[in-house]
Design a protein around this motif. Structure first.
Motif, PDB file in Angstrom:
ATOM      1  N   PRO A 221     -21.695  97.968  66.134  1.00  0.00           N
ATOM      2  CA  PRO A 221     -22.220  97.377  64.942  1.00  0.00           C
ATOM      3  C   PRO A 221     -22.878  95.944  65.285  1.00  0.00           C
ATOM      4  N   ASP A 222     -23.830  95.678  64.940  1.00  0.00           N
ATOM      5  CA  ASP A 222     -24.722  94.422  65.104  1.00  0.00           C
ATOM      6  C   ASP A 222     -24.425  93.540  63.814  1.00  0.00           C
ATOM      7  N   GLU A 223     -23.883  92.291  64.247  1.00  0.00           N
ATOM      8  CA  GLU A 223     -23.547  91.381  63.162  1.00  0.00           C
ATOM      9  C   GLU A 223     -24.494  90.925  62.399  1.00  0.00           C
ATOM     10  N   ASN A 224     -25.773  90.811  63.196  1.00  0.00           N
ATOM     11  CA  ASN A 224     -26.960  90.493  61.962  1.00  0.00           C
ATOM     12  C   ASN A 224     -27.692  91.595  61.626  1.00  0.00           C
ATOM     13  N   ARG A 225     -27.311  92.873  61.871  1.00  0.00           N
ATOM     14  CA  ARG A 225     -27.925  94.026  61.241  1.00  0.00           C
ATOM     15  C   ARG A 225     -29.456  94.157  61.508  1.00  0.00           C
ATOM     16  N   MET A 226     -29.606  93.627  62.994  1.00  0.00           N
ATOM     17  CA  MET A 226     -31.146  93.662  63.442  1.00  0.00           C
ATOM     18  C   MET A 226     -31.457  94.887  64.540  1.00  0.00           C
ATOM     19  N   CYS A 227     -30.487  95.789  64.912  1.00  0.00           N
ATOM     20  CA  CYS A 227     -30.615  96.779  65.643  1.00  0.00           C
ATOM     21  C   CYS A 227     -31.395  97.706  64.968  1.00  0.00           C
TER      22      CYS A 227
END
Length: 264
Positions: A221-227
């Protein structure tokens, strides 16, 4: 009139290829060069050990006999286009299945776009993500992918390619209908999680052989939801800029300090 070269890694009979041609035809003159058979996960490979042959299927539509997507772009540039009349854009797809995270390195779809930018031609790769390996791509359709491809290519052809040298756009489309899509999101390539799906079988003579299966779409999971994975999960079309320079610059100084003998 703008010139668009279209290829893929699913083969010249792919419904995704047909959908891409339909989507982009209003934007310019289309030339299609695609592999004869499916070349999924062939990576950025060229064919060096046997000859290749263009087989014309229709006007400006060719299959490259046993060629890879990279072969299709490389040979088309020099065999089908003159030096003064090169493609304005190479579009690879619409791939049946995702090409996110490190899967970009395996992808024949992405590799065609890689070859385009190596040859100095703007390139994009577009893939239709499936909800699961059981989801029927024919039932899902390509309407959203067609709309995304048209809008992005129209923007490129009118305003210019937004990236520098040896960079391409990797686009993934969520497995939803157009009305469910939230729009576009610029992303980074995520961190894909891999396992082992090598399945052992035996033929009628008792000899062992393996089928390589498909891994589920799992990622860190990407903390900033930018992937790209996060964007698809939230029903956005993911647009990832990819560069071919794979140098790990942050490790150069560390390696310089590494104690290694000067003499071999």
């Amino acid at each position: 009139m703008k010139r668009i070269l279209i290829t893929n890694d699913d083969g010249f009979e792919s419904l995704g290829l047909k959908a891409l041609v339909e989507a982009l035809r209003p934007l310019g003159h289309i030339t299609v060069v695609a592999p004869t058979v499916e070349k999924s996960a062939c990576g950025h490979s060229l064919t060096l050990t046997r000859p290749l042959r263009f087989v014309q299927i229709d006007d400006d539509f060719f299959k490259l006999d046993d060629g890879t997507p990279t072969d299709c772009v490389y040979l088309s540039k020099y065999a089908l286009f003159s030096e003064e009349c090169q493609p304005d854009l190479v579009v690879s797809g619409i791939n049946k299945g995702a090409n996110m995270g490190e899967d970009i390195t395996y992808s024949g779809t992405a590799s065609a776009a890689m070859e385009a930018v190596l040859q100095g031609i703007p390139g994009i790769a577009i893939s239709q993500v499936c909800r699961s390996r059981c989801q029927n791509i024919d039932e899902l359709g390509f309407e959203l992918a067609k709309k995304a491809a048209y809008n992005i290519c129209k923007k490129i052809l009118e305003d210019g390619f937004p990236l520098g040298d040896r960079r391409f756009l990797n686009i993934n489309v969520p497995p939803v209908q157009p009305k469910e899509c939230k729009g576009f999101r610029v992303t980074k390539a995520g961190y894909r999680l891999y396992g082992n799906d090598a399945q052992l079988h035996r033929n009628p003579r008792g000899e062992e052989y393996y089928w390589l299966g498909l891994h589920p779409l799992q990622w860190i999971p990407d903390e900033n939801r930018m992937c790209d994975f996060e964007a698809i999960k939230e029903n956005y079309v993911s647009i990832t800029p990819v560069k071919l320079d794979m140098t790990s610059y942050e490790d150069i100084d560390r390696l310089k300090e590494w104690k290694i003998e000067d003499e071999i």
